[in-house]
Enzyme design. Structure first.
Site: not given
Ligand code: HXC
Length: 257
Positions: A65, A108, A111, A131
């Protein structure tokens, strides 16, 4: 179609989503994730598309992200905008989604890969959830999808330590389907995608629903769903065609009806 952060195009019944923010290693900002999910949904509805491919570029899939966009958020701003809710919609896509991965697939980015049905990776690809090193945690399904893939002990080790796994390690743990030379990844992904476009689309769809249900339903419920889906295929012209082609010793021509 005009999208700012992705390229979207259809090639021989394969709908491609290419992440395109190379200056920041395809960091996923909110608009980019919206564009990805909207395009996946559009392909899912489009009769011309039979299989979907999500890819980055030769150097990177996505480094997570967008940290700059995230850094000034507050619990309330996140609660009100609920920026990760859009990811749930990827789970509702009926068509096969293949991920084609070279380079980093982190946070992300990992993911997004884990939301896909099959993963083809280059030998140099790296997957991980860093993260924890930012004082946060995965938020778009990472803890759930990695745990379903490799079990809680191994998932905790990877997510707690925040280390990246190699493509070979990911392959050995059953996360990645195929590991090949980086320069062949796109070609191999398209080869598999085209192979899938030749299969009966209704079979592919019902197989996906049944296999995904195996992760969530008790065995007997999953068996019931599988059986109903098997019966449902007998309402399709493709079932008639598939069995007739077998009897006539010729390849079937499926139409998706
Ligand atoms: C914003 C990013 C970024 C990110 C890289 N960049 N990752 N910008 N968000 N996630 C930018 C860098 O700031 C830099 O911009 C440019 O991309 C090139 O990156 P470098 O760091 O110079 O490249 P390199 O030295 O090769 O290192 C690659 C890397 C590193 C190891 C992947 O960039 C890195 O650690 N990135 C962050 C990875 C990460 O923590 N991901 C998780 C994010 S949180 P400039 O302007 O300096 O050139 C997350 C939560 C998910 O994903 C929640 C659900 C969606």
């Amino acid at each position: 179609m005009s999208k700012k952060y992705i390229n979207a195009y259809i090639e021989d019944s394969v709908g491609v989503v290419q992440l395109n923010r190379p200056d920041v290693l395809n960091a996923l900002n909110r608009q980019m994730v919206d564009e990805i999910v909207e395009t996946l949904e559009m392909y899912d509805r489009d009769e011309k598309v039979k299989v979907i491919v999500v890819k980055g570029n030769q150097k990177v899939f996505a480094a997570g992200a967008d940290i700059e966009e995230m850094m000034n958020e507050s619990p309330l701003s996140l609660e009100l905008a609920d920026p990760f809710a859009v990811w749930d919609r990827i789970q509702l896509i009926n068509k096969p989604i293949l991920a084609s991965v070279n380079g980093f697939a982190l946070g992300g980015g990992f993911e997004l890969v884990l939301h896909c049905d099959m993963i083809i990776a280059g030998e140099e690809a790296k997957f991980g959830f860093p993260e924890v090193k930012l004082g946060v945690m995965p938020g778009a399904g990472g803890t759930q999808l990695l745990t379903k893939a490799i079990g809680s002990r191994r998932a905790l080790e990877w997510i707690w330590l925040g280390e990246s796994m190699t493509a070979k390690q990911a392959n050995e743990m059953g996360i990645v389907n195929r590991v090949i030379a980086p320069e062949l990844v796109e070609e191999e992904t398209m080869r598999v995608a085209h192979q899938l476009t030749k299969q009966a689309p209704i079979s592919l769809r019902l197989i996906k629903e049944s296999v995904k249900a195996a992760e969530d339903l008790p065995l007997i419920e999953g068996m019931k769903l599988e059986r109903k889906n098997f019966y449902l295929t007998f309402d399709s012209q493709d079932q008639t065609e598939g069995m007739k082609a077998f009897a006539e010793k010729r390849p079937p021509h499926f139409k998706g009806v």
